[in-house]
Structures are given as structure tokens and as C-alpha cells.
Scaffold this motif. Structure first.
Motif, PDB file in Angstrom:
ATOM      1  N   LYS A  38      51.598  58.430 -27.641  1.00  0.00           N
ATOM      2  CA  LYS A  38      51.389  56.984 -27.608  1.00  0.00           C
ATOM      3  C   LYS A  38      52.258  56.321 -26.539  1.00  0.00           C
ATOM      4  CE  LYS A  38      50.214  54.811 -31.566  1.00  0.00           C
ATOM      5  NZ  LYS A  38      50.492  54.199 -32.873  1.00  0.00           N
ATOM      6  N   ALA A  39      53.427  56.927 -26.279  1.00  0.00           N
ATOM      7  CA  ALA A  39      54.322  56.387 -25.252  1.00  0.00           C
ATOM      8  C   ALA A  39      53.933  56.880 -23.860  1.00  0.00           C
ATOM      9  CB  ALA A  39      55.759  56.781 -25.560  1.00  0.00           C
ATOM     10  N   GLY A  40      52.873  57.707 -23.775  1.00  0.00           N
ATOM     11  CA  GLY A  40      52.384  58.163 -22.475  1.00  0.00           C
ATOM     12  C   GLY A  40      52.919  59.519 -22.043  1.00  0.00           C
ATOM     13  N   PHE A  41      53.593  60.226 -22.942  1.00  0.00           N
ATOM     14  CA  PHE A  41      54.145  61.542 -22.603  1.00  0.00           C
ATOM     15  C   PHE A  41      53.306  62.642 -23.225  1.00  0.00           C
ATOM     16  CE2 PHE A  41      57.785  58.652 -22.668  1.00  0.00           C
ATOM     17  CZ  PHE A  41      58.267  58.850 -21.388  1.00  0.00           C
ATOM     18  N   VAL A  42      52.952  63.620 -22.408  1.00  0.00           N
ATOM     19  CA  VAL A  42      52.220  64.788 -22.890  1.00  0.00           C
ATOM     20  C   VAL A  42      52.999  66.016 -22.426  1.00  0.00           C
ATOM     21  CG1 VAL A  42      50.052  66.065 -22.808  1.00  0.00           C
ATOM     22  CG2 VAL A  42      50.027  63.570 -22.719  1.00  0.00           C
ATOM     23  N   PRO A  43      53.517  66.833 -23.353  1.00  0.00           N
ATOM     24  CA  PRO A  43      54.308  68.002 -22.943  1.00  0.00           C
ATOM     25  C   PRO A  43      53.442  69.043 -22.243  1.00  0.00           C
ATOM     26  CG  PRO A  43      53.940  68.021 -25.304  1.00  0.00           C
ATOM     27  CD  PRO A  43      53.402  66.723 -24.800  1.00  0.00           C
ATOM     28  N   GLU A  44      54.014  69.695 -21.236  1.00  0.00           N
ATOM     29  CA  GLU A  44      53.313  70.786 -20.566  1.00  0.00           C
ATOM     30  C   GLU A  44      53.179  71.973 -21.501  1.00  0.00           C
ATOM     31  OE1 GLU A  44      54.846  71.833 -16.738  1.00  0.00           O
ATOM     32  OE2 GLU A  44      55.155  69.732 -16.211  1.00  0.00           O
ATOM     33  N   PHE A  45      54.197  72.219 -22.317  1.00  0.00           N
ATOM     34  CA  PHE A  45      54.168  73.262 -23.331  1.00  0.00           C
ATOM     35  C   PHE A  45      55.208  72.920 -24.385  1.00  0.00           C
ATOM     36  CE2 PHE A  45      58.131  75.530 -22.614  1.00  0.00           C
ATOM     37  CZ  PHE A  45      58.462  75.122 -21.333  1.00  0.00           C
ATOM     38  N   ALA A  46      55.045  73.490 -25.544  1.00  0.00           N
ATOM     39  CA  ALA A  46      56.008  73.304 -26.625  1.00  0.00           C
ATOM     40  C   ALA A  46      56.141  74.623 -27.361  1.00  0.00           C
ATOM     41  CB  ALA A  46      55.544  72.207 -27.578  1.00  0.00           C
ATOM     42  N   GLU A  47      57.355  74.933 -27.731  1.00  0.00           N
ATOM     43  CA  GLU A  47      57.580  76.175 -28.458  1.00  0.00           C
ATOM     44  C   GLU A  47      58.765  76.013 -29.394  1.00  0.00           C
ATOM     45  OE1 GLU A  47      60.449  78.412 -25.208  1.00  0.00           O
ATOM     46  OE2 GLU A  47      58.401  79.090 -25.441  1.00  0.00           O
ATOM     47  N   VAL A  48      58.744  76.806 -30.434  1.00  0.00           N
ATOM     48  CA  VAL A  48      59.867  76.845 -31.353  1.00  0.00           C
ATOM     49  C   VAL A  48      60.754  77.988 -30.889  1.00  0.00           C
ATOM     50  CG1 VAL A  48      60.584  77.239 -33.731  1.00  0.00           C
ATOM     51  CG2 VAL A  48      58.493  75.954 -33.246  1.00  0.00           C
ATOM     52  N   THR A  49      62.031  77.736 -30.779  1.00  0.00           N
ATOM     53  CA  THR A  49      62.956  78.764 -30.328  1.00  0.00           C
ATOM     54  C   THR A  49      64.214  78.730 -31.176  1.00  0.00           C
ATOM     55  OG1 THR A  49      64.044  79.709 -28.384  1.00  0.00           O
ATOM     56  CG2 THR A  49      64.079  77.319 -28.593  1.00  0.00           C
ATOM     57  N   MET A  50      64.935  79.812 -31.139  1.00  0.00           N
ATOM     58  CA  MET A  50      66.198  79.893 -31.847  1.00  0.00           C
ATOM     59  C   MET A  50      67.313  79.760 -30.819  1.00  0.00           C
ATOM     60  SD  MET A  50      65.297  80.415 -34.994  1.00  0.00           S
ATOM     61  CE  MET A  50      66.699  81.084 -35.840  1.00  0.00           C
ATOM     62  N   ASP A  78      56.005  95.534 -32.770  1.00  0.00           N
ATOM     63  CA  ASP A  78      56.119  94.568 -33.861  1.00  0.00           C
ATOM     64  C   ASP A  78      57.023  93.384 -33.545  1.00  0.00           C
ATOM     65  OD1 ASP A  78      54.429  96.109 -35.385  1.00  0.00           O
ATOM     66  OD2 ASP A  78      56.051  97.204 -36.365  1.00  0.00           O
ATOM     67  N   VAL A  79      57.609  93.359 -32.363  1.00  0.00           N
ATOM     68  CA  VAL A  79      58.550  92.294 -32.000  1.00  0.00           C
ATOM     69  C   VAL A  79      57.841  91.269 -31.122  1.00  0.00           C
ATOM     70  CG1 VAL A  79      60.690  91.763 -30.761  1.00  0.00           C
ATOM     71  CG2 VAL A  79      60.528  93.826 -32.174  1.00  0.00           C
ATOM     72  N   ALA A  80      57.823  90.011 -31.582  1.00  0.00           N
ATOM     73  CA  ALA A  80      57.191  88.946 -30.807  1.00  0.00           C
ATOM     74  C   ALA A  80      58.202  88.264 -29.887  1.00  0.00           C
ATOM     75  CB  ALA A  80      56.570  87.911 -31.736  1.00  0.00           C
ATOM     76  N   GLU A  81      59.393  87.989 -30.389  1.00  0.00           N
ATOM     77  CA  GLU A  81      60.443  87.329 -29.605  1.00  0.00           C
ATOM     78  C   GLU A  81      61.781  87.975 -29.928  1.00  0.00           C
ATOM     79  OE1 GLU A  81      60.153  84.929 -27.307  1.00  0.00           O
ATOM     80  OE2 GLU A  81      58.005  84.689 -27.603  1.00  0.00           O
ATOM     81  N   VAL A  82      62.675  87.955 -28.967  1.00  0.00           N
ATOM     82  CA  VAL A  82      64.027  88.465 -29.169  1.00  0.00           C
ATOM     83  C   VAL A  82      64.992  87.342 -28.831  1.00  0.00           C
ATOM     84  CG1 VAL A  82      65.756  90.155 -28.413  1.00  0.00           C
ATOM     85  CG2 VAL A  82      63.349  90.822 -28.609  1.00  0.00           C
TER      86      VAL A  82
END
Length: 91
Positions: A38-50, A78-82
Motif C-alpha cells: 500500500k505504501a508502494g513497496f514491493v520486495p524483490e524477494f523475501a525469505e525466512v532466515t536464521m 535432506d538438507v534445505a538450508e545450512v
């Protein structure tokens, strides 16, 4: 930053160029209407990270061993992220 804070962000982490970085999806889940869009911002990508609260600097032989361990873990099917709290130095 104001739009993210108004939408409920608790912390804003910036990239090297000063642009904000973070979990934009968390804001979406908290609000039915996407306040950033609504404020005019659209992220190029978003991810959840530790991200660790504290980091451990490693150099020399210890850094080489850690790098080898991380590479082996990433190659496992079996590992997606490290994630690690290690900061590896080339020295």
C-alpha cells in the motif's frame, strides 16, 4: 523504514547499499492488507532466515574445518538450508 515500522516491524536490517532487508512475509501474515504494498513497496524477494544473536569468528585451520563441514552438510539431499554462527576468515 517508516512504512515497515508502521506495519509492525520490530527491527530493520539493511543491506550493504543501505536498502532495507528483512522478512516481508511476516508483515503480510500479521496484516490482511499488505501495508508495504500500500505504501508502494514491493520486495524483490523475501525469505525466512536464521540469524545468530552472536557470531564466532574462525580463522586458519578451524575456519577450513568449519568450511568443509558446511560444504558437506549442504550436499546432503535432506538438507534445505545450512545456518551457522561462524564467521569464517580467509586469513
Amino acid at each position: 523504514m517508516e512504512a515497515a515500522l508502521d506495519a509492525g516491524a520490530e527491527d530493520i536490517v539493511t543491506n550493504d547499499d543501505g536498502s532495507p532487508r528483512g522478512d516481508h512475509r511476516a508483515l503480510r501474515f500479521r496484516h490482511r492488507e499488505d501495508a508495504l504494498a500500500k505504501a508502494g513497496f514491493v520486495p524483490e524477494f523475501a525469505e525466512v532466515t536464521m540469524k545468530p544473536a552472536t557470531e564466532v569468528e574462525m580463522a586458519g585451520e578451524d575456519a577450513a574445518k568449519m568450511q568443509k563441514l558446511l560444504e558437506r552438510a549442504r550436499r546432503l539431499d535432506d538438507v534445505a538450508e545450512v545456518y551457522t554462527s561462524a564467521v569464517l576468515s580467509e586469513a
